[in-house]
Design a protein around this motif. Structure first.
Motif, PDB file in Angstrom:
ATOM      1  N   VAL A 118      99.868   4.475  81.186  1.00  0.00           N
ATOM      2  CA  VAL A 118      99.766   5.537  80.180  1.00  0.00           C
ATOM      3  C   VAL A 118     101.168   5.958  79.753  1.00  0.00           C
ATOM      4  N   VAL A 119     101.370   6.105  78.450  1.00  0.00           N
ATOM      5  CA  VAL A 119     102.638   6.590  77.895  1.00  0.00           C
ATOM      6  C   VAL A 119     102.339   7.827  77.071  1.00  0.00           C
ATOM      7  N   SER A 120     102.992   8.944  77.406  1.00  0.00           N
ATOM      8  CA  SER A 120     102.775  10.187  76.670  1.00  0.00           C
ATOM      9  C   SER A 120     103.975  11.094  76.873  1.00  0.00           C
ATOM     10  N   ASP A 121     104.185  11.994  75.908  1.00  0.00           N
ATOM     11  CA  ASP A 121     105.213  13.017  76.098  1.00  0.00           C
ATOM     12  C   ASP A 121     104.608  14.317  76.620  1.00  0.00           C
ATOM     13  N   ASP A 122     103.322  14.298  76.959  1.00  0.00           N
ATOM     14  CA  ASP A 122     102.616  15.466  77.487  1.00  0.00           C
ATOM     15  C   ASP A 122     102.330  15.238  78.971  1.00  0.00           C
ATOM     16  N   PRO A 123     103.022  15.958  79.862  1.00  0.00           N
ATOM     17  CA  PRO A 123     102.796  15.712  81.292  1.00  0.00           C
ATOM     18  C   PRO A 123     101.372  15.990  81.743  1.00  0.00           C
ATOM     19  N   ASP A 124     100.683  16.943  81.100  1.00  0.00           N
ATOM     20  CA  ASP A 124      99.294  17.205  81.483  1.00  0.00           C
ATOM     21  C   ASP A 124      98.411  15.985  81.237  1.00  0.00           C
ATOM     22  N   GLU A 125      98.619  15.307  80.099  1.00  0.00           N
ATOM     23  CA  GLU A 125      97.859  14.090  79.823  1.00  0.00           C
ATOM     24  C   GLU A 125      98.101  13.042  80.895  1.00  0.00           C
ATOM     25  N   LEU A 126      99.351  12.906  81.284  1.00  0.00           N
ATOM     26  CA  LEU A 126      99.681  11.917  82.311  1.00  0.00           C
ATOM     27  C   LEU A 126      99.043  12.273  83.641  1.00  0.00           C
ATOM     28  N   HIS A 127      99.176  13.542  84.039  1.00  0.00           N
ATOM     29  CA  HIS A 127      98.844  13.933  85.407  1.00  0.00           C
ATOM     30  C   HIS A 127      97.350  13.948  85.688  1.00  0.00           C
ATOM     31  N   HIS A 128      96.499  13.980  84.656  1.00  0.00           N
ATOM     32  CA  HIS A 128      95.067  13.896  84.946  1.00  0.00           C
ATOM     33  C   HIS A 128      94.478  12.542  84.542  1.00  0.00           C
ATOM     34  N   SER A 129      95.335  11.558  84.308  1.00  0.00           N
ATOM     35  CA  SER A 129      94.867  10.242  83.909  1.00  0.00           C
ATOM     36  C   SER A 129      94.541   9.375  85.114  1.00  0.00           C
ATOM     37  N   ARG A 130      93.503   8.585  84.962  1.00  0.00           N
ATOM     38  CA  ARG A 130      93.182   7.578  85.966  1.00  0.00           C
ATOM     39  C   ARG A 130      94.060   6.363  85.639  1.00  0.00           C
ATOM     40  N   ALA A 131      95.270   6.350  86.195  1.00  0.00           N
ATOM     41  CA  ALA A 131      96.255   5.344  85.799  1.00  0.00           C
ATOM     42  C   ALA A 131      97.012   4.831  87.018  1.00  0.00           C
ATOM     43  N   ASP A 132      97.454   3.589  86.922  1.00  0.00           N
ATOM     44  CA  ASP A 132      98.310   3.023  87.954  1.00  0.00           C
ATOM     45  C   ASP A 132      99.767   3.386  87.696  1.00  0.00           C
ATOM     46  N   LEU A 133     100.137   3.439  86.434  1.00  0.00           N
ATOM     47  CA  LEU A 133     101.504   3.778  86.044  1.00  0.00           C
ATOM     48  C   LEU A 133     101.433   4.744  84.878  1.00  0.00           C
ATOM     49  N   ALA A 134     102.185   5.833  84.947  1.00  0.00           N
ATOM     50  CA  ALA A 134     102.274   6.790  83.849  1.00  0.00           C
ATOM     51  C   ALA A 134     103.748   6.997  83.521  1.00  0.00           C
ATOM     52  N   VAL A 135     104.066   6.988  82.247  1.00  0.00           N
ATOM     53  CA  VAL A 135     105.456   7.144  81.806  1.00  0.00           C
ATOM     54  C   VAL A 135     105.548   8.364  80.904  1.00  0.00           C
ATOM     55  N   LEU A 136     106.346   9.328  81.317  1.00  0.00           N
ATOM     56  CA  LEU A 136     106.610  10.515  80.505  1.00  0.00           C
ATOM     57  C   LEU A 136     107.758  10.195  79.567  1.00  0.00           C
ATOM     58  N   ALA A 137     107.441  10.034  78.297  1.00  0.00           N
ATOM     59  CA  ALA A 137     108.447   9.595  77.331  1.00  0.00           C
ATOM     60  C   ALA A 137     107.971   9.886  75.930  1.00  0.00           C
ATOM     61  N   ASP A 138     108.912   9.900  74.994  1.00  0.00           N
ATOM     62  CA  ASP A 138     108.557   9.932  73.582  1.00  0.00           C
ATOM     63  C   ASP A 138     107.874   8.608  73.260  1.00  0.00           C
ATOM     64  N   PRO A 139     106.599   8.638  72.809  1.00  0.00           N
ATOM     65  CA  PRO A 139     105.875   7.376  72.610  1.00  0.00           C
ATOM     66  C   PRO A 139     106.564   6.412  71.646  1.00  0.00           C
ATOM     67  N   ALA A 140     107.135   6.928  70.556  1.00  0.00           N
ATOM     68  CA  ALA A 140     107.782   6.037  69.590  1.00  0.00           C
ATOM     69  C   ALA A 140     108.965   5.320  70.218  1.00  0.00           C
TER      70      ALA A 140
END
Length: 538
Positions: free
Chosen positions: A295-317
């Motif tokens: 998961v790639v998102s600049d919203d930490p809440d989106e990342l932190h409740h995702s069922r994901a193996d890897l989450a990246v907090l970043a500007d998507p573009a």
């Protein structure tokens, strides 16, 4: 089955929390008794000292330390030390014991009123809704503590520890979170390696990708990757050009159909949304076996409740552009059915016969054949939304806007505000009559402030989606129809010009007259269009 305690201890191990700083109490005994040898209990004689030691440990290691506190007394005694940890930017994962969930409603001895007890000092507080959610909450607390540099609290009723965890459900928190630097270097390398080694990758986009930079970066990425692109279900904005040959459609909102769509893919890159938002609950795993989710998102809440193996907090573009540069090009997938040209899709809808009532899809086809590419389409028609997505694809950023939350009443006033905020783009709102009644007063403001929106209201005199849900539940809906309500007359009473359209030929003639004026209009217009049943399951 694995118990909540066993699953939580595994989470502690995975995140390197091998020491438990605590002063024990009875509500913590089910968690602490027979602690495995690889986990160390560190005793302090007062909760202030417990948190103080853990704070020092976190500052020394740079990683969250684990604290265990005893219900109201323990958390209350620790508040001052937790405040210090917050100001010292020390990441802590704080487990707070609570009385047995089965009789909390009776407020038994040691039941704690724990919400808000520590004030604003925790960076995150959660009492899981179900026992099986505890391990995911602890994992998320670790990520929250790291992201916000402070104490994250999880309240755990004492009987939760022995409850079973269904491993098929997975944990609603990512295994690993990366925080990309401004150039996205190491994080982009990690995502690119994951995609390059995938045999059959897929991309999922969401509202957080709805801007020109991210669209452009995603187009480059998916063309190099050769992967199909799906839009998140119930997305409030479009995260990718929906007339692109690799656009596959909108993900379904139920687990079984989601698994069917993702089956056969081994890596899913999710950009600008969480993984994966659903509507009705269904048993079984969220995703098919063998699928790695990033998961790639600049919203930490989106990342932190995702069922994901890897989450990246970043500007998507920025992240997607950097990943695209690193990908080895591969052939494109076969063109998905959803990517057929708009004209082809429209051709699947037969015009109504003489005397036959219009259906929503007739209206959508008429709009699709006339609306300009840069139109802002605002949607609030729950019972026919899938057909709208199929027939009216978003072709430019901010080309589709809907309510993310699901409550009615957003679309009508939001359309007026969108036109007021950017008069350079035409705005069309497609609304159900039930939806429009929640925000009908917005017509007065649209007229008063010169918001030249075209409001198309699909009137069926009832809450069609609610009627269908009642039918599906096997019961009789207690609410009546409201086909005696005239949206046309209400609009007129609020100062908004309106026309009632009862004939398909009349609809086409009015749209031919009005659509060419949308860019310059300063007067709103409402079309009240009676329609027959057009319900499509989301």
């Amino acid at each position: 089955m694995t118990t909540v305690r066993e699953a939580t201890l595994d989470v502690l191990r995975q995140h390197g929390m091998h020491r438990i700083f605590a002063n024990p109490g009875s509500t913590e005994v089910p968690f602490l008794t027979d602690l495995p040898d690889d986990l160390e209990f560190v005793l302090a004689l007062h909760e202030g000292s417990v948190v103080g030691m853990a704070t020092g440990h976190a500052l020394a290691t740079g990683q969250p330390a684990l604290v265990n506190l005893h219900t109201t007394a323990g958390l209350g005694n620790a508040v001052g030390a937790l405040a210090t940890a917050r100001v010292n930017r020390a990441p802590l994962v704080v487990l707070v014991g609570q009385q047995d969930r089965r009789h909390l409603a009776l407020e038994p001895f040691l039941a704690g009123r724990l919400d808000g007890l520590a004030g604003a000092y925790p960076v995150w507080v959660n009492q899981p809704v179900l026992p099986q959610d505890v391990p995911a909450a602890v994992r998320r607390a670790w990520h929250e503590a790291v992201a916000h540099r402070g104490p994250a609290i999880v309240v755990v009723p004492m009987n939760d520890w022995s409850a079973p965890v269904d491993p098929a459900l997975g944990l609603a928190a990512p295994v690993t979170v990366r925080r990309a630097d401004p150039g996205a270097g190491p994080a982009a390398e990690e995502v690119a390696r994951l995609l390059d080694t995938a045999a059959n990758p897929v991309v999922v986009v969401g509202a957080g990708a709805d801007d020109r930079r991210t669209w452009d970066a995603l187009v480059t990425l998916v063309q190099r990757l050769g992967a199909p692109v799906w839009q998140e279900p119930f997305g409030a904005r479009a995260g990718f050009p929906q007339d692109h040959p690799q656009f596959a459609g909108h993900l379904p909102a139920g687990r079984s159909r989601l698994r069917a769509v993702l089956d056969g893919h081994d890596v899913a890159l999710v950009v600008g949304t969480g993984a994966f938002r659903q509507y009705p609950f269904e048993p079984g795993p969220l995703v098919p076996d063998g699928l790695t989710v990033a998961v790639v998102s600049d919203d930490p809440d989106e990342l932190h409740h995702s069922r994901a193996d890897l989450a990246v907090l970043a500007d998507p573009a920025t992240l997607c552009a950097a990943v695209a540069e690193r990908l080895a090009p591969r052939p494109a997938v076969a063109e998905p059915a959803a990517a057929r040209s708009p004209a082809t899709r429209e051709g699947t809808v037969t015009p109504p016969a003489a005397g036959e009532p219009m259906r929503p899809e007739h209206v959508f086809v008429a709009l699709a054949q006339r609306l300009p590419r840069d139109v802002v389409l605002v949607e609030e028609t729950p019972s026919s939304r899938p057909d709208l997505h199929r027939l009216l694809p978003a072709r430019e950023p901010r080309g589709f806007v809907s309510a993310a939350m699901g409550g009615l009443g957003f679309g009508l006033p939001a359309a007026a505000g969108l036109r007021l905020g950017d008069p350079s783009r035409p705005v069309v709102a497609v609304l159900g009559d039930g939806s429009s009644l929640y925000g009908i007063q917005g017509l007065w403001s649209a007229a008063r402030y010169g918001c030249g929106v075209l409001f198309v209201v699909l009137s069926n005199g009832r809450y069609a989606i609610m009627d269908r849900l009642a039918d599906k539940a096997g019961g009789k809906a207690p609410w009546p129809a409201f086909d005696d309500v005239s949206i046309h007359d209400l609009a007129g009473a609020l100062g908004c010009p309106a026309r009632r359209i009862t004939d398909h030929a009349d609809l086409l003639a009015v749209l031919d007259e009005v659509v060419p004026t949308l860019a310059e209009r300063t007067e709103p217009l409402l079309l009240d269009v009676p329609v027959g049943d057009g319900y499509v399951e989301p």
